[in-house]
Design an enzyme around this catalytic site. Structure first.
Site, PDB file in Angstrom:
ATOM      1  CE  LYS A 182       0.530  -8.269  -3.298  1.00 37.90           C
ATOM      2  NZ  LYS A 182       1.470  -8.746  -4.239  1.00 37.90           N
ATOM      3  CD  GLU A 256      11.883   1.948   2.981  1.00 41.69           C
ATOM      4  OE1 GLU A 256      12.292   2.944   2.040  1.00 41.69           O
ATOM      5  OE2 GLU A 256      12.242   1.692   3.905  1.00 41.69           O
ATOM      6  CB  CYS A 290      14.587   2.334  -4.773  1.00 40.82           C
ATOM      7  SG  CYS A 290      14.965   1.351  -3.435  1.00 40.82           S
ATOM      8  CD  GLU A 388      11.968   4.502  -9.287  1.00 41.05           C
ATOM      9  OE1 GLU A 388      10.772   4.485  -9.317  1.00 41.05           O
ATOM     10  OE2 GLU A 388      12.656   4.074  -8.351  1.00 41.05           O
TER      11      GLU A 388
HETATM   12  P1  NAD Z   1       4.929  -2.141  -7.699  1.00 43.91           P
HETATM   13  O1  NAD Z   1       4.410  -0.848  -6.917  1.00 43.91           O
HETATM   14  O2  NAD Z   1       4.150  -2.307  -8.707  1.00 43.91           O
HETATM   15  O3  NAD Z   1       4.508  -3.370  -6.807  1.00 43.91           O
HETATM   16  C1  NAD Z   1       4.781  -3.381  -5.416  1.00 43.91           C
HETATM   17  C2  NAD Z   1       3.935  -4.426  -4.783  1.00 43.91           C
HETATM   18  O4  NAD Z   1       2.580  -3.746  -4.333  1.00 43.91           O
HETATM   19  C3  NAD Z   1       3.616  -5.572  -5.389  1.00 43.91           C
HETATM   20  O5  NAD Z   1       3.782  -6.742  -4.348  1.00 43.91           O
HETATM   21  C4  NAD Z   1       2.032  -5.405  -6.051  1.00 43.91           C
HETATM   22  O6  NAD Z   1       1.382  -6.424  -6.096  1.00 43.91           O
HETATM   23  C5  NAD Z   1       1.653  -4.672  -4.943  1.00 43.91           C
HETATM   24  N1  NAD Z   1       0.513  -3.736  -5.153  1.00 43.91           N
HETATM   25  C6  NAD Z   1       0.099  -3.012  -6.238  1.00 43.91           C
HETATM   26  N2  NAD Z   1      -1.002  -2.446  -6.395  1.00 43.91           N
HETATM   27  C7  NAD Z   1      -1.326  -2.623  -5.252  1.00 43.91           C
HETATM   28  C8  NAD Z   1      -2.628  -2.055  -4.605  1.00 43.91           C
HETATM   29  N3  NAD Z   1      -3.560  -1.347  -5.081  1.00 43.91           N
HETATM   30  N4  NAD Z   1      -2.691  -2.454  -3.186  1.00 43.91           N
HETATM   31  C9  NAD Z   1      -1.913  -3.522  -2.688  1.00 43.91           C
HETATM   32  N5  NAD Z   1      -0.870  -3.717  -3.000  1.00 43.91           N
HETATM   33  C10 NAD Z   1      -0.477  -3.499  -4.287  1.00 43.91           C
HETATM   34  O7  NAD Z   1       6.302  -2.117  -7.461  1.00 43.91           O
HETATM   35  P2  NAD Z   1       7.311  -3.003  -8.144  1.00 43.91           P
HETATM   36  O8  NAD Z   1       7.186  -2.685  -9.593  1.00 43.91           O
HETATM   37  O9  NAD Z   1       7.121  -4.505  -7.612  1.00 43.91           O
HETATM   38  O10 NAD Z   1       8.597  -2.392  -7.829  1.00 43.91           O
HETATM   39  C11 NAD Z   1       9.405  -1.257  -8.290  1.00 43.91           C
HETATM   40  C12 NAD Z   1       8.962  -0.310  -7.473  1.00 43.91           C
HETATM   41  O11 NAD Z   1       9.373  -0.375  -6.128  1.00 43.91           O
HETATM   42  C13 NAD Z   1       9.989   0.911  -7.811  1.00 43.91           C
HETATM   43  O12 NAD Z   1       9.285   1.969  -7.891  1.00 43.91           O
HETATM   44  C14 NAD Z   1      11.013   1.186  -6.766  1.00 43.91           C
HETATM   45  O13 NAD Z   1      11.532   2.305  -6.702  1.00 43.91           O
HETATM   46  C15 NAD Z   1      10.426   0.696  -5.528  1.00 43.91           C
HETATM   47  N6  NAD Z   1      11.167   0.161  -4.523  1.00 43.91           N
HETATM   48  C16 NAD Z   1      11.484   0.915  -3.363  1.00 43.91           C
HETATM   49  C17 NAD Z   1      12.496   0.450  -2.393  1.00 43.91           C
HETATM   50  C18 NAD Z   1      12.700   1.310  -1.454  1.00 43.91           C
HETATM   51  O14 NAD Z   1      13.513   0.880  -0.388  1.00 43.91           O
HETATM   52  N7  NAD Z   1      12.405   2.661  -1.365  1.00 43.91           N
HETATM   53  C19 NAD Z   1      12.989  -0.799  -2.530  1.00 43.91           C
HETATM   54  C20 NAD Z   1      12.744  -1.437  -3.706  1.00 43.91           C
HETATM   55  C21 NAD Z   1      11.823  -1.119  -4.740  1.00 43.91           C
END
Ligand code: NAD
Length: 484
Positions: A182, A256, A290, A388
């Site tokens: 997804k 992650e 991140c 963050e």
């Molecule tokens: P997000 O957590 O809002 O969304 C990530 C994904 O999770 C999306 O596909 C979203 O639809 C899904 N999601 C949201 N709620 C969910 C639920 N209840 N159940 C299942 N899936 C759900 O994150 P974002 O805003 O898309 O990305 C930014 C975040 O990602 C930042 O906090 C960043 O630090 C983190 N990030 C981490 C890494 C890493 O490698 N550690 C890499 C990239 C981004």
């Protein structure tokens, strides 16, 4: 395979389930170009039934896929890598349009690393190793197996949509799992194009794409009893929700999450290299990374020069649209994200001891632009140091002695990435040893290679992407013992 004729010709909007392209039957999501705020596509999300269908397809495909030899899987992953490379410009164009990132950065930095990710795991699938089989109990032979887990539900964020799809898909498939992926509801376009590429390469059901929001599509995927493992890259709060949803079926999770990377600049550091490094890696992808070099700690003697030189360097970062010549930094992903970043800076501005020495403003006009920003004089307890931001904002905090610097760096909820800048090699190694981060760079920041793991600890999660460690994460260790 449906195209949306009113929109960009590269835009695909259909889900990919069991080898078939089909329109989503759920609510429609507007996909925006963050540089202009224009609608790029309307992507209907998967219905609950379509999520079930995708999981069932992956479940049915698993037995046959898991029986393929590493050599066969490797051959197919290499074909995917070649196909990505041969369509590099299309992928880069779509990623740039959907995320707002500079086209050349997507083309020259991301796409080669994505193709290489599939190539790395094509090789790694054939090179797994483990303990020696033998008679650890007299008359009994023990052997270790590493087997695929089953259907993996993979959930990706919006900052590097195709790269995150690759990091999740390549090791999972290489290990013999099947995948339901997804993408973020905001950035599905390159993943949908990937489905188009993969459709001619992988057997049906091995790889499926369902689009949609976390609550309506992500959660049913996580909760599905036939999904044996969930891999998420996303926010810490999403990680918590996914853990809760996964607890019902006790499935394996691979998380992650966020980061707040400390950058330790000692007095003997090469100032020019630090300025160039932070100018690049604090603001790459508009700081929506991140591992962004966003939390600087500078020794008392280098502090003033660092603030001055970094601030003037950051003012020269060229902000603009994806395809503008010489553009270095694009907009933020949404107006919401831009407003969130702006509110962090506004709150910092209200605290007397901090000074905005570069940026600190929205850029007027269409699109979600925010100026690259430096905040000097930050203290350890300030929100800007602790939380963050996920935007183009770097804070600088002064420290007085090296031990204090390490303590300040480790005093964080996060544990993903860090860097140490000094010309004293022994100090660099001593400090690196003490830093509680999944990765520490010395005299650089941000560089990743597919052979080495990426992943953190503490609130940054615990899954490893890339490297043999990712392949291990996507397999289960089994012991087979034979009485002879
Ligand atoms: P997000 O957590 O809002 O969304 C990530 C994904 O999770 C999306 O596909 C979203 O639809 C899904 N999601 C949201 N709620 C969910 C639920 N209840 N159940 C299942 N899936 C759900 O994150 P974002 O805003 O898309 O990305 C930014 C975040 O990602 C930042 O906090 C960043 O630090 C983190 N990030 C981490 C890494 C890493 O490698 N550690 C890499 C990239 C981004």
């Amino acid at each position: 395979m449906g195209k949306t004729p009113d929109f960009h010709p590269l835009v695909q909007t259909d889900l990919f389930i069991d080898g078939q392209f089909m329109a989503g039957e759920g609510e429609t999501e507007r996909i925006l170009n963050p540089s202009t705020a224009e609608v790029l596509a309307l992507v209907p999300e998967a219905s609950f039934e379509q999520v079930q269908k995708a999981v069932l397809a992956a479940h049915r495909a698993f037995d046959t896929w898991a029986e393929t030899t590493p050599m066969e899987r490797s051959r197919l992953l290499l074909r995917i890598a070649d196909a990505i490379e041969s369509e590099a410009e299309t992928f880069a164009r779509l990623e740039a349009l959907n995320c707002g990132k500079p086209y050349l950065r997507a083309l020259e930095d991301e796409i080669p690393a994505i193709a290489d990710c599939f190539r790395y795991f094509a090789g790694a699938a054939r090179c797994m190793n483990g303990s020696v089989a033998g008679e650890y109990l007299a008359g009994h032979t023990s052997m270790i197996r590493r087997d695929p887990i089953g259907v993996v539900g993979s959930i990706a964020p919006w900052n590097y949509p195709l790269m995150m799809a690759a990091w999740k898909t390549a090791p999972a498939l290489a290990a013999g799992n099947t995948v339901v992926l997804k993408p973020s509801e905001q950035t599905p376009l390159t993943t949908l194009w990937l489905a188009r590429v993969v459709a001619d390469i992988l057997p049906k059901g091995v790889f499926n794409v369902v689009c949609g929001r976390g609550g309506t599509v992500g959660q049913p995927l996580v909760e599905h009893p036939l999904v044996r493992m969930v891999s998420l890259t996303g926010d810490v709060s999403t990680g918590r929700k996914v853990l809760q949803s996964a607890s019902g079926t006790l499935k394996r999770t691979h998380l992650e999450l966020g980061g707040k990377a400390p950058v330790l600049v000692f007095d003997d550091a090469d100032l020019e290299a630090v300025v160039e490094g932070v100018r690049t890696f604090g603001y790459y992808n508009a700081g929506q990374d991140c591992t962004a070099a966003c939390r600087l700690y500078a020794g008392a003697r280098i502090y003033d020069r660092l603030v001055a030189d970094l601030s003037s360097a950051v003012k020269s970062i060229r902000l603009g649209g994806q395809f503008q010549e010489g553009v270095e930094m694009g907009p933020l992903i949404t107006d919401r994200q831009r407003d969130r970043v702006a509110s962090f800076v506004e709150r910092a501005q209200m605290v007397g001891h901090m000074e905005i020495t570069a940026g600190g403003r929205l850029r007027s006009g269409p699109g979600f632009f925010y100026e690259p920003t430096v905040i000097a004089g930050a203290r350890q307890d300030d929100e800007i140091v602790r939380r963050e931001v996920f935007g183009p904002v770097v804070s600088i905090t002064r420290f007085n002695d090296p031990d204090e610097a390490v303590a300040l760096a480790n005093d964080s909820d996060y544990g993903l990435a860090s860097s140490v800048w000094t010309q004293d090699a022994a100090r660099a190694l001593r400090v690196s040893r003490k830093l509680q981060y999944g990765c520490t760079w010395i005299n650089t920041h941000f560089m990743l290679v597919n052979e080495m793991p990426h992943g953190g600890f503490k609130a940054s999660g615990y899954g490893k992407d890339m490297s043999m460690y990712a392949l291990e994460d996507y397999t289960v260790v089994r012991h087979v013992m034979a009485r002879l």
